[in-house]
Design an enzyme around this catalytic site. Sequence first.
Site, PDB file in Angstrom:
ATOM      1  CD  GLU A  20      -1.525  -2.367   1.852  1.00 47.13           C
ATOM      2  OE1 GLU A  20      -0.295  -2.582   2.016  1.00 47.13           O
ATOM      3  OE2 GLU A  20      -2.403  -3.206   2.135  1.00 47.13           O
ATOM      4  CG  LEU A  21       4.606   3.631   2.194  1.00 49.93           C
ATOM      5  CD1 LEU A  21       3.660   4.724   2.675  1.00 49.93           C
ATOM      6  CD2 LEU A  21       5.722   3.429   3.201  1.00 49.93           C
ATOM      7  CE  LYS A 121      22.598  -4.587  -3.303  1.00 48.11           C
ATOM      8  NZ  LYS A 121      22.004  -5.737  -3.888  1.00 48.11           N
ATOM      9  CB  ILE A 443      22.838  -3.646 -17.144  1.00 47.05           C
ATOM     10  CG1 ILE A 443      23.860  -2.507 -17.008  1.00 47.05           C
ATOM     11  CG2 ILE A 443      23.090  -4.680 -16.067  1.00 47.05           C
ATOM     12  CD1 ILE A 443      25.297  -2.906 -17.302  1.00 47.05           C
ATOM     13  CD  GLU A 496      17.346  -9.026 -18.052  1.00 44.62           C
ATOM     14  OE1 GLU A 496      16.822  -8.963 -16.928  1.00 44.62           O
ATOM     15  OE2 GLU A 496      18.554  -8.843 -18.256  1.00 44.62           O
ATOM     16  NE  ARG A 527      11.431   1.299  -8.532  1.00 50.55           N
ATOM     17  CZ  ARG A 527      10.673   1.475  -9.589  1.00 50.55           C
ATOM     18  NH1 ARG A 527       9.701   0.629  -9.861  1.00 50.55           N
ATOM     19  NH2 ARG A 527      10.858   2.503 -10.377  1.00 50.55           N
ATOM     20  CD  GLU A 677      24.908   1.268  -8.328  1.00 51.09           C
ATOM     21  OE1 GLU A 677      24.047   0.392  -8.267  1.00 51.09           O
ATOM     22  OE2 GLU A 677      25.233   1.995  -7.391  1.00 51.09           O
ATOM     23  CG  HIS A 706      19.361   3.006  -8.341  1.00 55.52           C
ATOM     24  ND1 HIS A 706      20.694   2.746  -8.556  1.00 55.52           N
ATOM     25  CD2 HIS A 706      18.779   1.818  -8.107  1.00 55.52           C
ATOM     26  CE1 HIS A 706      20.899   1.442  -8.438  1.00 55.52           C
ATOM     27  NE2 HIS A 706      19.757   0.858  -8.174  1.00 55.52           N
TER      28      HIS A 706
HETATM   29  N1  GLN Z   1      20.420  -8.072 -16.193  1.00 55.24           N
HETATM   30  C1  GLN Z   1      19.726  -7.461 -15.103  1.00 55.24           C
HETATM   31  C2  GLN Z   1      18.907  -6.304 -15.590  1.00 55.24           C
HETATM   32  O1  GLN Z   1      19.308  -5.622 -16.438  1.00 55.24           O
HETATM   33  C3  GLN Z   1      20.665  -6.990 -14.028  1.00 55.24           C
HETATM   34  C4  GLN Z   1      19.943  -6.324 -12.905  1.00 55.24           C
HETATM   35  C5  GLN Z   1      20.726  -6.160 -11.650  1.00 55.24           C
HETATM   36  O2  GLN Z   1      21.906  -6.249 -11.631  1.00 55.24           O
HETATM   37  N2  GLN Z   1      20.082  -5.908 -10.561  1.00 55.24           N
HETATM   38  O3  GLN Z   1      17.852  -6.023 -15.128  1.00 55.24           O
HETATM   39 ZN    ZN Z   2      22.835  -3.704 -11.293  1.00 57.36          ZN
END
Ligand code: GLN
Ligand code: ZN
Length: 770
Positions: A20-21, A121, A443, A496, A527, A677, A706
Site C-alpha cells: 500500500e505504501l 546496500k 545491462i 528481459e 521498490r 555502478e 535509480h
Molecule cells: N540483467 C539485469 C537487468 O538488467 C541486471 C539487474 C541487476 O543487476 N540488478 O535487469
Molecule cells: Zn545492477
Amino acid sequence: MTAFPAGTILGYPRIGRRRELKRAVEAFWAGRIDEQQLENAAAELRAANRERLAELGLGRDDSSIPEASSYYDQVLDAAVAVGAIPARFDDLRDADGAIGLPAYFTVARGEGDRAPLEMTKWFDSNYHYLVPEIGPETTFSLSSDRLVREVAEAAAAGFRTRPVIVGPVTLLALAKASDAAPEGFDPLSRLDDVVAVYAELLTKLKDAGAEWVQLDEPALVSESLPADSAQLADAAQRALAVLGAAAERPAVLVAAPYASLGGTLDVLAAAPIEAIGIDLVRGEVPASLPELGGKVLVGGVIDGHNIWRGDLAAAFDKLERLRALGAEHVSASTSTSLLHVPHDVQDESRLDARLVSWLAFADQKVEQVVTLARGLAEGRAAIAAELDAATAALADRHDAPGVRDGAVRDRVLDTTDFSRVPYADREAAQLALDLPALPLTTIGSFPQTADIRRARAQFSRGEVPQDDYEAFLRAEIDRVVALQEDLGLDVLVHGEAERNDMVQYFAEHLDGFAVTENGWVQSYGSRATRPSILWGDVSRPAPITVSWAAYAQSLSAKHVKGMLTGPVTILAWSFVRDDQPLGETADQVALALRDEIADLEAAGIAIIQVDEPALRELLPLKRADQAAYLDWSVNSFRLATGGAAAATQIHTHLCYSEFGVVIDAIRALDADVTSIEAARSRMEVVADIAAQGFDHGIGPGVYDIHSPRVPSVAEVEALLRRAVDELPLRQLWVNPDCGLKTRGYDETVASLRNIVEATRRVREDVNVPA
Ligand code: GLN
Ligand code: ZN
C-alpha cells in the site's frame, strides 16, 4: 526505570501487506494524490500495523510495538531528523529550516541537476539505504518532528509504541564526506554535534509519551566499514554518555543487529543506557557476560533475515543461557528488523501446505517472539507444546521428498573443472567478435511497461494462452532490438520482458524452488522484490532462456548478449534453505547455469552475461568469515561459467561500486567483462580500479538508473573522459549503471541517446573509428 517488555521485534515490514505504501508514494510522485492524501494513506498503514501486532500478542502499551515506519529509508529519516542534508538541497527547507516530505523525496531521488544521495546496500542484506553526505559545513538541527508525531499518533490510538531511529554512530559511520569536505575528512568527527540533536529528539519523544526509544546501531557489529571496531566503540561510548545524561528522555535500547557485538558489548554494558539488543542468530551467545548493571538484554533469537520457522527450542535455549550467564532481565526478540521478510505466510494460498508448515514470515515470527516471551515469564513447560511443534516441523522438513536429490548431489561431488583458458588467449579469440572501441551496451533489461506487467500477470493467472503470450514477448523483443539498432548500441540485449524479476524467473524454472504470491520485501524506496524460497536440491529440468536469446539474435547482425543470473545472486535474493552450507547450494545452482550456458552457445550466442550484483552483499560482516565466503562464491561463478569456449565472451554485472573491497574476488571471477555502478559516485571507482590493477574488460556505469534524471551529453562525456584518463581504452565499455527495467521509456531513450552521443564524441577525440 520502566520495565522492558518480555518480547518485542526490532522492526516490522513497512510497505504494507499489499504494498500500500508503494502505491501511495508513487501516486504522490506522479501527482495523482497530494501530500495530505499520502500522509493519510501512510497513517492508515501505520495504524493497521499496530493493530495487527497487538492482535498477534505484542502489548498495546508496554513499548513492545516498534514505531518504525518510513516513507523511503530509515537512514534518510535519521539524516533528515538531524538536518543533515547536502547543501544543494538547502533551499528546499521550510522557512523555519524544517525538511518536509517533498524535500525528503527530492533528496532521495534527485531533481534536475541536483543528484540524489548515493544508494548502497545495508549490511549483509538486499535492502539499500541512502548514503548521507556530511562535511564540516553540515549544520545539525532538529529538522523533522515526524517520529515525534508518529509516537503521538500512536498514543492517540491507544498505543504506547517504541520509536526507532538509526543511531548517531551508524548515521555517521555510513555517511560519506561531502563534496565540500577536505581530503581525508571523517564524518565521525561530527559526532558531538549530531549527538546534541539526538538528545533534543529524545526529550521530544519523551514528551510525546515514549517510555522507550530504540537506537539502531548496526555499525557497531561491522568490520566492513571505513571506521574500525575500536573507533566505533569509542564513538558509541562518547555518544551514549551524552544521550544517557539527557535531562528528560525515554529509556534507551541500543540494538546492534546483523552480527555479534564482540568486545563492544562491554562498552554498551558500561554505558548509561537501559537495554542492549544483540543478534544471536548471526552472532553466538557470548561465553561470558560483562556486568550489565541491571540493563535488559534483548536476545535476538528469531531470525529477522530468513523465513524458516527454525528451531524454536534452540532459540529458547539461548535466552536461558543468557540468564544462566547472569543476565537478570532477558527479553526475546528478532535478530534484526523484520523489514527483510514478507508479512504473512497465511497470505500464500498457492504454496504447498507442507512447505508452509516449515515457514515463518513476519507475523509468524511475531508469534514466535510472543511464545518465547511467555516461556521467559512462565517457564519452559508453559510453551512446551509450541517448542515441540516447531521441532516436529524441522524433522518433517528434513525427510521430505525433494529436499535431498541423490543425482544432484553426486554431480556436485563429481565436478572439479573450474577454469577457462588464460585471459590473454580468450581476449585473442574474442577479437572475432569485432567490437568497436568503447563498445556500447546495456545491462540487460529494458523498461517494464504496464503492458508487459499486465501480460505477464494475465499469463500467470492462466487468462492468456501460452502462444499469445509468447507472441507478445516476441513483439516486445522485436521492438527492443529495433530500438537498440536505431540508437546505435553495439552489443544488444533481448530486454528481459519475460522476467518478473532476475531471480524469481530462474526460480520458477528450476526444481527446488517455490515462489510466493505476496511475499514482497522492500529493496529500496518504493521498490520491493519477491524473493523465492529455495527449499530443496536444485536442478534444471529444461533450458530456460535459450529460445528468447536465440530469437533476439535472429533479428540482428550485431551480437545479442545472453542474460543469466549468477549462483550467488540467486542465493542472495532468495530465501535459502538453512540446513546445509550455502556453498553446497550455490554449486547446485551453478551446475544448472553451466548447462544453460552450453545451450546458449549451441544456439549461437557469443556473449553471455552472468549477473552477480549480490556478490558484495553476502560478504560476511566479520573479517574472519570473509575468506571462506569469497572462496565458495567465486568458485560457484567459475563452476557456472568454466565450461564456456574461449571465444565466448563472459560478462558479469555487479550492482555497486565498492570495487576495492572485493577486487581480488572480482579478479578471481575471471569474467571477460565486468560492469559496475559508477554514475552516482561520479566515476570515483575508476581511480580505484586503476590503482588496484585490473586488466579485464570493465564497464563503469555512466547513467544512474535509480533516479528518473536524464544525464546530459556533457555529463556522460565528462564521466567517460574520466574513465578514459584512468584506464586503457581496450578495457573500457560504456553502459548504464544497471538494468533499465524500473525506468520509463522516455527517460531511457533520452538517456541512451545522450550516452551514444557522448561516446561518439569521446571516440572521436581519442581517435578511434566509431
Ligand atoms: N540483467 C539485469 C537487468 O538488467 C541486471 C539487474 C541487476 O543487476 N540488478 O535487469
Ligand atoms: Zn545492477
